[in-house]
Design a protein around this motif. Structure first.
Motif, PDB file in Angstrom:
ATOM      1  N   TYR A 120      -4.341   6.888  -1.487  1.00  0.00           N
ATOM      2  CA  TYR A 120      -3.354   5.435  -1.630  1.00  0.00           C
ATOM      3  C   TYR A 120      -3.710   4.455  -2.213  1.00  0.00           C
ATOM      4  CZ  TYR A 120      -1.359   6.067   3.844  1.00  0.00           C
ATOM      5  OH  TYR A 120      -0.919   6.376   4.791  1.00  0.00           O
ATOM      6  N   TYR A 121      -2.491   3.797  -2.727  1.00  0.00           N
ATOM      7  CA  TYR A 121      -2.395   3.047  -4.141  1.00  0.00           C
ATOM      8  C   TYR A 121      -2.612   1.523  -3.533  1.00  0.00           C
ATOM      9  CZ  TYR A 121       1.418   4.472  -5.389  1.00  0.00           C
ATOM     10  OH  TYR A 121       3.086   4.896  -5.595  1.00  0.00           O
ATOM     11  N   VAL A 122      -2.270   0.717  -4.461  1.00  0.00           N
ATOM     12  CA  VAL A 122      -1.827  -1.098  -3.985  1.00  0.00           C
ATOM     13  C   VAL A 122      -0.938  -0.632  -5.443  1.00  0.00           C
ATOM     14  CG1 VAL A 122      -1.570  -3.311  -4.160  1.00  0.00           C
ATOM     15  CG2 VAL A 122      -4.046  -2.136  -2.715  1.00  0.00           C
ATOM     16  N   GLU A 175      -5.516  -3.404  11.082  1.00  0.00           N
ATOM     17  CA  GLU A 175      -5.301  -3.178  12.533  1.00  0.00           C
ATOM     18  C   GLU A 175      -4.038  -1.549  12.373  1.00  0.00           C
ATOM     19  OE1 GLU A 175      -1.515  -5.621  15.026  1.00  0.00           O
ATOM     20  OE2 GLU A 175      -2.603  -6.702  13.719  1.00  0.00           O
ATOM     21  N   ARG A 176      -3.112  -1.119  11.331  1.00  0.00           N
ATOM     22  CA  ARG A 176      -2.444  -0.007  12.147  1.00  0.00           C
ATOM     23  C   ARG A 176      -3.043   1.284  11.696  1.00  0.00           C
ATOM     24  NH1 ARG A 176       0.254  -4.799  11.852  1.00  0.00           N
ATOM     25  NH2 ARG A 176       1.757  -5.314  12.430  1.00  0.00           N
ATOM     26  N   ASP A 177      -3.643   1.268  10.077  1.00  0.00           N
ATOM     27  CA  ASP A 177      -3.454   2.453   9.571  1.00  0.00           C
ATOM     28  C   ASP A 177      -5.373   2.245   8.840  1.00  0.00           C
ATOM     29  OD1 ASP A 177      -4.076   4.811   8.470  1.00  0.00           O
ATOM     30  OD2 ASP A 177      -2.711   5.527   7.355  1.00  0.00           O
ATOM     31  N   PRO A 178      -6.019   1.489   8.933  1.00  0.00           N
ATOM     32  CA  PRO A 178      -7.785   1.277   9.015  1.00  0.00           C
ATOM     33  C   PRO A 178      -8.296   2.536   7.782  1.00  0.00           C
ATOM     34  CG  PRO A 178      -8.439   1.689  10.637  1.00  0.00           C
ATOM     35  CD  PRO A 178      -6.706   1.694  10.936  1.00  0.00           C
ATOM     36  N   ASP A 179      -7.786   4.052   7.596  1.00  0.00           N
ATOM     37  CA  ASP A 179      -8.365   5.051   7.128  1.00  0.00           C
ATOM     38  C   ASP A 179      -7.988   4.541   6.294  1.00  0.00           C
ATOM     39  OD1 ASP A 179      -9.930   5.907   9.348  1.00  0.00           O
ATOM     40  OD2 ASP A 179      -8.781   7.630  10.223  1.00  0.00           O
ATOM     41  N   ALA A 180      -6.500   4.189   5.710  1.00  0.00           N
ATOM     42  CA  ALA A 180      -5.806   4.651   4.639  1.00  0.00           C
ATOM     43  C   ALA A 180      -6.586   2.996   3.592  1.00  0.00           C
ATOM     44  CB  ALA A 180      -4.274   3.592   4.521  1.00  0.00           C
ATOM     45  N   LEU A 181      -6.639   2.225   4.276  1.00  0.00           N
ATOM     46  CA  LEU A 181      -8.053   0.982   3.589  1.00  0.00           C
ATOM     47  C   LEU A 181      -9.010   1.590   1.925  1.00  0.00           C
ATOM     48  CD1 LEU A 181      -7.961  -1.271   5.159  1.00  0.00           C
ATOM     49  CD2 LEU A 181      -6.475  -1.452   3.456  1.00  0.00           C
ATOM     50  N   GLN A 182      -9.240   2.671   2.821  1.00  0.00           N
ATOM     51  CA  GLN A 182     -10.285   4.105   2.088  1.00  0.00           C
ATOM     52  C   GLN A 182     -10.431   5.260   1.748  1.00  0.00           C
ATOM     53  OE1 GLN A 182     -13.210   2.171   2.208  1.00  0.00           O
ATOM     54  NE2 GLN A 182     -12.225   0.436   2.835  1.00  0.00           N
ATOM     55  N   SER A 183      -8.962   5.310   1.873  1.00  0.00           N
ATOM     56  CA  SER A 183      -8.408   6.870   0.807  1.00  0.00           C
ATOM     57  C   SER A 183      -7.785   6.815   0.133  1.00  0.00           C
ATOM     58  CB  SER A 183      -6.839   6.733   2.205  1.00  0.00           C
ATOM     59  OG  SER A 183      -6.359   7.947   1.741  1.00  0.00           O
ATOM     60  N   ASP A 184      -8.396   8.135  -0.946  1.00  0.00           N
ATOM     61  CA  ASP A 184      -7.923   8.458  -2.340  1.00  0.00           C
ATOM     62  C   ASP A 184      -6.211   8.689  -2.057  1.00  0.00           C
ATOM     63  OD1 ASP A 184      -9.773   7.743  -2.792  1.00  0.00           O
ATOM     64  OD2 ASP A 184     -11.064   9.228  -3.308  1.00  0.00           O
ATOM     65  N   LEU A 197       0.709  -1.348  -0.151  1.00  0.00           N
ATOM     66  CA  LEU A 197       0.069  -0.110   0.282  1.00  0.00           C
ATOM     67  C   LEU A 197       0.681   1.179   0.101  1.00  0.00           C
ATOM     68  CD1 LEU A 197      -3.199   0.103  -0.118  1.00  0.00           C
ATOM     69  CD2 LEU A 197      -2.635   1.042   2.244  1.00  0.00           C
ATOM     70  N   GLN A 198       0.603   2.334  -0.602  1.00  0.00           N
ATOM     71  CA  GLN A 198       1.142   3.164  -0.982  1.00  0.00           C
ATOM     72  C   GLN A 198       1.001   4.492  -1.140  1.00  0.00           C
ATOM     73  OE1 GLN A 198       5.287   2.796  -1.768  1.00  0.00           O
ATOM     74  NE2 GLN A 198       5.036   5.576  -1.501  1.00  0.00           N
ATOM     75  N   ASN A 199       1.689   5.550  -0.059  1.00  0.00           N
ATOM     76  CA  ASN A 199       0.802   6.877  -0.200  1.00  0.00           C
ATOM     77  C   ASN A 199       1.368   7.004  -1.439  1.00  0.00           C
ATOM     78  OD1 ASN A 199       0.206   9.628   0.495  1.00  0.00           O
ATOM     79  ND2 ASN A 199       0.325   8.912   2.717  1.00  0.00           N
ATOM     80  N   LYS A 200       0.147   7.905  -1.709  1.00  0.00           N
ATOM     81  CA  LYS A 200       0.539   9.100  -3.606  1.00  0.00           C
ATOM     82  C   LYS A 200       1.501  10.239  -2.997  1.00  0.00           C
ATOM     83  CE  LYS A 200      -4.044   8.217  -5.244  1.00  0.00           C
ATOM     84  NZ  LYS A 200      -4.433   8.372  -6.073  1.00  0.00           N
ATOM     85  N   LYS A 201       1.908  10.578  -2.194  1.00  0.00           N
ATOM     86  CA  LYS A 201       2.878  11.778  -1.725  1.00  0.00           C
ATOM     87  C   LYS A 201       4.089  11.265  -1.577  1.00  0.00           C
ATOM     88  CE  LYS A 201       1.914  12.302   3.169  1.00  0.00           C
ATOM     89  NZ  LYS A 201       1.675  13.020   4.003  1.00  0.00           N
ATOM     90  N   TYR A 202       4.419   9.890  -1.658  1.00  0.00           N
ATOM     91  CA  TYR A 202       5.846   9.585  -1.673  1.00  0.00           C
ATOM     92  C   TYR A 202       6.143   8.817  -3.019  1.00  0.00           C
ATOM     93  CZ  TYR A 202       5.480  10.723   2.987  1.00  0.00           C
ATOM     94  OH  TYR A 202       5.115  11.458   3.836  1.00  0.00           O
TER      95      TYR A 202
END
Length: 173
Positions: free
Chosen positions: A122-124, A111-120, A7-12
């Motif tokens: 991030y991407y896989v 478990e660690r950052d559930p909001d990331a699973l619904q956030s725009d 799971l990758q944050n689009k900022k990086y």
């Protein structure tokens, strides 16, 4: 080369020099500094202040230029640590495992950052990488990124790979 997912944050942006670090650190350099301090602890305890490793550490903590200090931290870590709270690659899961890897990735973030699973935000990331032979802090793989294969929206990815898993909930907002 093997295929991996993360799971990758689009900022990086990710590249061959990218490294992961354990949750709870402000950034990569903070995690590396933790590893460095663990490395020099014995030199401090036994007052071996003339040892080259301690002298290199002292130069880091005395450096006032932040960019130069970060470079010095990276160089020390690469030379003397190579593993600890920072990792020599990115944390990921081997994608040849398909659905199993997708479930591990989902559960890790649930478990660690559930909001990331619904956030725009991030991407896989599906990518080719080189295995470092090191496990991450939570049993995940650690690989050196070589090239992107695909960037998939989070909900689309988990819908595709986990649609038959009733305990996992992937919803669109």
């Amino acid at each position: 080369m093997a295929k991996y997912i993360r799971l990758q944050n689009k900022k990086y942006e990710i590249n061959e020099n990218s490294k992961s670090f354990e949750w709870g650190y402000a950034d990569l350099h903070d995690a590396m500094m933790h590893d460095i301090e663990a490395k020099v602890e014995g030199y401090i305890e036994f007052e071996e202040f003339d040892h080259p490793i301690y002298k290199q550490y002292a130069a880091i903590i005395e450096e006032e230029n932040e960019d130069l200090q970060k470079q010095m931290i990276e160089e020390f870590w690469e030379e003397h640590c190579r593993w600890g709270m920072a990792l020599p690659g990115v944390s990921c899961y081997r994608f040849e495992e398909g659905e199993e890897a997708a479930e591990k990735l989902y559960n890790y973030f649930a478990e660690r950052d559930p909001d990331a699973l619904q956030s725009d935000e991030y991407y896989v990331l599906i990518f080719e990488g080189e295995d470092t032979g090191i496990d991450g802090h939570n049993g995940e793989n650690v690989a050196v990124w070589k090239k992107d294969i695909e960037r998939v929206p989070v909900t689309e990815f988990f819908r595709k790979y986990l649609m038959n898993k009733s305990k996992l909930t992937v919803t669109e907002e």
